[in-house]
Enzyme design. Structure first.
Site, PDB file in Angstrom:
ATOM      1  N   GLU A 322       0.852  -1.199   0.000  1.00  0.00           N
ATOM      2  CA  GLU A 322       0.000   0.000   0.000  1.00  0.00           C
ATOM      3  C   GLU A 322       0.886   1.246   0.000  1.00  0.00           C
ATOM      4  OE1 GLU A 322      -3.664  -0.507   2.638  1.00  0.00           O
ATOM      5  OE2 GLU A 322      -2.377  -2.134   3.349  1.00  0.00           O
ATOM      6  N   LYS A 325       0.308   4.507   2.451  1.00  0.00           N
ATOM      7  CA  LYS A 325       0.293   4.426   3.916  1.00  0.00           C
ATOM      8  C   LYS A 325       1.361   5.342   4.499  1.00  0.00           C
ATOM      9  CE  LYS A 325      -0.899   0.966   6.353  1.00  0.00           C
ATOM     10  NZ  LYS A 325      -0.985  -0.303   7.099  1.00  0.00           N
TER      11      LYS A 325
END
Length: 384
Positions: A322, A325
């Site tokens: 991700e 993040k």
């Protein structure tokens, strides 16, 4: 004799009633966390294809995004949705708010989407937000009562996940207890979960424990590799891997406050494949080793040294890397899959492109077989 039989019948009815109150959110041993703090991951519909190809049935998300929930419609996958921390206070303060939330985000999608659980907040206790922590129990109760009012409480389990920050000390495992500041909020929460049959959910990361204590911990112990292990002098139990020790520490803390029979389920565990300069253990090789060995460990359907009969269940963190993040580089690189849907490293799963190719190949093979059968039947009829 008649009085005795009536007593037995009443006892049976009570036990049966309590059993009916218990919802089960995790029916296998291996699950995955589908986080989406990224701007480049596959669409939910393609994620579902990836999960089905990988035969990963148990899935957790951290919110109740309707686009994601709809993508899971009639897939056979079991979904736990999340009530974000930002909503916990409002839901805890208002039963009506909780009811509307469950109506809009759960009931509206049943039974087509198999929503089996609601995670109320994530790692709420043990942090610095006292108001949030004291709102958690009411939020959990209000969400549960909402599911009960809607008649779905037997199918939708209510939980909340904790970090290891709730423990005063987790070594040795048998000496673990909850922090003083946590216990006063934790105990009534555990009492309620005990009443409705919910487990204690723990986010456990040997990667983090090793990163912060690399001078004291053998990395092989953290990675499920061959090592000397440790013996808990108090209990006499032997541990050959850190995850089992972390889980048994939770069991010890639960037993200390009177909840010996409560099950521990791992809601997050994983190993980063890339990190900052102060995270040298965050490598592709270590991530592959941890997740491959963890998968083998879960497939054995075994318990821990302290609870050998409680089959270990774990949701892996995470499905994807991700990129959006916050925090250290490791936070962005826990994914079993890259943002494009291909595997980050090989632990036996296929990437999205591979999965599609496999599915297409099977469909094509099936069509060819059908055509051959039709030709064969046609020839047989012609000969007849």
């Amino acid at each position: 004799m008649e009085i005795f039989l009536r007593f037995i019948l009443l006892l049976f009815m009570l036990l049966n009633h309590n059993a009916q109150q218990t919802a089960l959110a995790f029916t296998g041993t291996y699950g995955i966390n589908y986080g989406r703090i990224a701007d480049n991951i596959p669409k939910p519909e393609n994620v579902v294809k990836l999960l089905r190809a990988a035969k990963i049935k148990n899935v957790r998300i951290y919110d109740a995004d309707h686009g994601v929930i709809k993508a899971f419609t009639r897939t056979g996958l079991e979904l736990v949705i999340g009530l974000p921390n930002g909503d916990v206070k409002d839901v805890g303060a208002s039963a009506d708010h909780a009811l509307n939330w469950v109506k809009d985000n759960v009931n509206a999608f049943l039974p087509d989407t198999n929503i089996v659980g609601i995670a109320v907040g994530n790692e709420v206790l043990g942090g610095g937000d006292y108001e949030l922590a004291t709102s958690l129990l009411n939020a959990v109760k209000n969400i549960h009562n909402a599911t009960k009012n809607l008649g779905i409480h037997r199918n939708v389990q209510i939980t909340t996940a904790h970090s290891q920050a709730v423990f005063a000390d987790s070594f040795p495992p048998s000496s673990c207890v909850f922090k003083d500041g946590v216990s006063q909020v934790m105990k009534p929460l555990l009492e309620f979960f005990s009443e409705i049959g919910s487990p204690f959910c723990l986010n456990a990361y040997p990667f983090l424990a090793y990163t912060y204590n690399s001078d004291k911990i053998d990395i092989n112990y953290a990675l499920f590799k061959s090592n000397e292990g440790i013996r808990d002098e108090k209990s006499g139990l032997y541990y050959d891997n850190m995850l089992d020790a972390q889980i048994d520490a939770a069991y010890a803390a639960l037993e200390d406050v009177g909840f010996k029979k409560m099950e521990v389920v791992i809601t997050e565990t994983g190993w980063a494949s890339r990190g900052d300069s102060n995270e040298p253990a965050a490598t592709t090789d270590n991530a592959r080793t941890y997740n491959y060995n963890l998968r083998k460990r879960l497939a054995k359907r075994k318990g821990t040294p302290m609870r050998p009969k409680n089959v270990l269940k774990a949701y892996i963190f995470a499905l994807f890397n991700e990129d959006s993040k916050p925090g250290q580089m490791s936070e962005k690189n826990y994914g079993l899959f890259k943002a494009d849907g291909n595997v980050s490293y090989d632990i036996g799963f296929r990437g999205l492109d591979d999965s599609s190719a496999v599915v297409s190949s099977r469909v094509l093979s099936l069509k060819k077989r059908k055509r051959k059968n039709i030709k064969h039947k046609t020839k047989s009829i012609a000969k007849g």
